[in-house]
Design a protein around this motif. Structure first.
Motif, PDB file in Angstrom:
ATOM      1  N   ASN A  32     -32.568  44.491  87.120  1.00  0.00           N
ATOM      2  CA  ASN A  32     -31.942  43.199  86.876  1.00  0.00           C
ATOM      3  C   ASN A  32     -30.954  43.305  85.722  1.00  0.00           C
ATOM      4  O   ASN A  32     -31.335  43.644  84.602  1.00  0.00           O
ATOM      5  N   SER A  33     -29.682  43.015  85.981  1.00  0.00           N
ATOM      6  CA  SER A  33     -28.638  43.206  84.973  1.00  0.00           C
ATOM      7  C   SER A  33     -28.819  42.281  83.772  1.00  0.00           C
ATOM      8  O   SER A  33     -28.497  42.647  82.638  1.00  0.00           O
ATOM      9  N   PHE A  34     -29.337  41.088  83.996  1.00  0.00           N
ATOM     10  CA  PHE A  34     -29.620  40.151  82.917  1.00  0.00           C
ATOM     11  C   PHE A  34     -30.616  40.770  81.928  1.00  0.00           C
ATOM     12  O   PHE A  34     -30.431  40.736  80.712  1.00  0.00           O
ATOM     13  N   THR A  35     -31.677  41.374  82.482  1.00  0.00           N
ATOM     14  CA  THR A  35     -32.700  42.000  81.658  1.00  0.00           C
ATOM     15  C   THR A  35     -32.137  43.185  80.885  1.00  0.00           C
ATOM     16  O   THR A  35     -32.426  43.361  79.697  1.00  0.00           O
ATOM     17  N   VAL A  36     -31.346  44.000  81.557  1.00  0.00           N
ATOM     18  CA  VAL A  36     -30.761  45.175  80.915  1.00  0.00           C
ATOM     19  C   VAL A  36     -29.861  44.759  79.757  1.00  0.00           C
ATOM     20  O   VAL A  36     -29.873  45.372  78.680  1.00  0.00           O
ATOM     21  N   ALA A  37     -29.086  43.697  79.952  1.00  0.00           N
ATOM     22  CA  ALA A  37     -28.215  43.211  78.881  1.00  0.00           C
ATOM     23  C   ALA A  37     -29.027  42.716  77.690  1.00  0.00           C
ATOM     24  O   ALA A  37     -28.671  42.941  76.534  1.00  0.00           O
ATOM     25  N   THR A  38     -30.144  42.043  77.973  1.00  0.00           N
ATOM     26  CA  THR A  38     -31.022  41.588  76.895  1.00  0.00           C
ATOM     27  C   THR A  38     -31.558  42.781  76.110  1.00  0.00           C
ATOM     28  O   THR A  38     -31.565  42.778  74.871  1.00  0.00           O
TER      29      THR A  38
END
Length: 316
Positions: A32-38
């Motif tokens: 999940n790109s959102f998680t990776v960015a976090t």
């Protein structure tokens, strides 16, 4: 921005034997790109503070995430937990156990507990840095009502592609969206359809909406779902409000394809979570609760008129 302070010794054990500068990040999923960015934000702040961070990938599996947190508590290697809960109710006992063992726990993005209308920590001693689902739903509804008003029509049909009906968090958000829209003049709220969080689920939901309501004028949903829905509705004059803050979502607003989004700086929030956790682990008093929407002006309500300087902090 904050309510109260979190005492570093709120009934938990001292963190002796643990590495106060080692952060365990329990994210939704590495896919999940959102998680990776976090996590990128967590790592960035950890590096600035001379700390390290480790990603625990639960792959959206709530029970796996519970076991990961439990194992990390037992291992006694970490002084800080940043928890991005797949299911805030399921992880509650494990998060409470971590706090009682003297680990500085930051609940990030999704609440841990049964309430979805407050940023206040529901686990005593934890720090909360969340996007309050009920308030997020209200902002979505307000942007949807504004999109309707911009059409200057007597009546405006609005469809909401809700997330997942099985998730209590999504149910709380949906209730807030629908309530806000129904209280807005000239807005006709159509029955909700499950839009999910992928392009494919968004395409399917949009097909169902158009079949039943071909004259729909405004559509709300997750940014992932709307990126799929757009293709199905090509050629129709529909205004979209996406729930997401990716570069693609920001670009859609800038290009005029979407009316607006509730914007959150995801990487920045990850860094803030690490900052709070490390400070608490070091024995400092920190805010007990921070609403993520307070990190940006106007609670992140982003339209074409308020875009300058905003690009997004992750890719879909």
């Amino acid at each position: 921005m904050a309510a109260g302070c979190s005492d570093p010794n709120d009934g938990e054990k001292k963190s002796e034997g643990k590495n106060a500068k080692h952060i365990a990040f329990f994210g939704f999923a590495k896919a999940n790109s959102f998680t990776v960015a976090t996590f990128d934000g967590v790592k960035q702040q950890a590096g600035k503070s001379g700390a390290t961070a480790e990603f625990f990938d639960s792959a959206f599996d709530a029970q796996l995430q519970v076991r990961q947190i439990q194992d990390a508590v037992t291992a006694k290697r970490f002084g800080v937990f940043v928890v991005q809960a797949n299911d805030g109710t399921a992880v509650f006992p494990a998060v409470r156990a971590a706090v009682r063992e003297g680990i500085a726990v930051v609940v990030q993005f999704t609440p841990v507990g049964t309430r979805y209308d407050t940023e206040q920590p529901q686990v005593p001693g934890a720090v909360s840095l969340v996007d309050v689902p009920a308030r997020n739903g209200r902002r979505l509804g307000e942007l949807g009502a504004a999109a309707c008003a911009s059409r200057k029509a007597k009546s405006c049909e609005v469809a909401y592609l809700e997330g997942m009906k099985t998730l209590p968090l999504d149910n709380a958000r949906t209730q807030a969206v629908v309530s806000t829209l129904k209280n807005s003049p000239g807005v006709k709220v159509l029955p909700t359809v499950e839009g999910g969080y992928t392009k494919d689920s968004g395409r399917k939901a949009m097909q169902d909406v158009l079949q039943a309501h071909p004259d729909v004028q405004v559509v709300l949903g997750s940014s992932q779902a709307l990126l799929g829905a757009e293709g199905v509705a090509r050629g129709k004059k529909i205004l979209y409000v996406g729930n997401g803050a990716s570069r693609q979502a920001v670009a859609a607003v800038r290009e005029g394809r979407w009316f607006g989004i509730p914007y959150l700086p995801v990487r920045t929030a990850g860094a803030k979570a690490a900052e709070l956790g490390l400070a608490k682990a070091a024995g400092q008093n920190v805010p007990a609760a921070v609403d993520m929407a307070s990190l940006v002006p106007d609670e992140g309500r982003l339209t074409k008129a308020t875009l300058p300087g905003v690009t997004g902090e992750y890719d879909e």
